[in-house]
Motif scaffolding. Structure first.
Motif, PDB file in Angstrom:
ATOM      1  N   MET A   1       0.823  -1.195   0.000  1.00  0.00           N
ATOM      2  CA  MET A   1       0.000   0.000   0.000  1.00  0.00           C
ATOM      3  C   MET A   1       0.873   1.267   0.000  1.00  0.00           C
ATOM      4  O   MET A   1       0.584   2.210  -0.711  1.00  0.00           O
ATOM      5  CB  MET A   1      -0.914  -0.038   1.221  1.00  0.00           C
ATOM      6  N   GLU A   2       1.904   1.254   0.824  1.00  0.00           N
ATOM      7  CA  GLU A   2       2.792   2.412   0.903  1.00  0.00           C
ATOM      8  C   GLU A   2       3.519   2.636  -0.418  1.00  0.00           C
ATOM      9  O   GLU A   2       3.756   3.778  -0.807  1.00  0.00           O
ATOM     10  CB  GLU A   2       3.797   2.232   2.034  1.00  0.00           C
ATOM     11  N   LEU A   3       3.835   1.556  -1.098  1.00  0.00           N
ATOM     12  CA  LEU A   3       4.516   1.668  -2.387  1.00  0.00           C
ATOM     13  C   LEU A   3       3.599   2.297  -3.431  1.00  0.00           C
ATOM     14  O   LEU A   3       4.044   3.109  -4.254  1.00  0.00           O
ATOM     15  CB  LEU A   3       4.986   0.284  -2.853  1.00  0.00           C
TER      16      LEU A   3
ATOM     17  N   VAL B   1       1.108   4.433  -2.819  1.00  0.00           N
ATOM     18  CA  VAL B   1       1.001   5.854  -2.470  1.00  0.00           C
ATOM     19  C   VAL B   1       2.259   6.592  -2.910  1.00  0.00           C
ATOM     20  O   VAL B   1       2.181   7.683  -3.490  1.00  0.00           O
ATOM     21  CB  VAL B   1       0.739   6.037  -0.958  1.00  0.00           C
ATOM     22  N   PHE B   2       3.403   6.006  -2.659  1.00  0.00           N
ATOM     23  CA  PHE B   2       4.667   6.616  -3.083  1.00  0.00           C
ATOM     24  C   PHE B   2       4.699   6.782  -4.601  1.00  0.00           C
ATOM     25  O   PHE B   2       5.102   7.825  -5.110  1.00  0.00           O
ATOM     26  CB  PHE B   2       5.854   5.767  -2.606  1.00  0.00           C
TER      27      PHE B   2
END
Length: 62
Positions: free
Chosen positions: A1-3, A5-6
């Motif tokens: 998920m963080e990837l 968003v990044f």
């Protein structure tokens, strides 16, 4: 998920940067507030405006 968003942040920032730097190739009035607002709002304007899409492509070329 963080990837994800990044990745979205990188794509957004890249679009802002490319449009801001290529702004002189567009048909828009060349004022700093206009340049900033059109660069920052590019995702929404690409979806809603055919004229903006054409100018966005011009800005990205070259």
């Amino acid at each position: 998920m963080e990837l994800i968003v990044f990745g979205l942040v990188v794509v957004y920032a890249g679009g802002v940067w490319k449009f801001f730097n290529g702004f002189n190739r567009t048909n828009f009035q060349r004022t700093l507030p206009n340049r900033l607002s059109l660069a920052l709002l590019w995702p929404a304007l690409i979806i809603t405006s055919k004229s903006y899409r054409q100018n966005f492509r011009k800005a990205l070329k070259g």
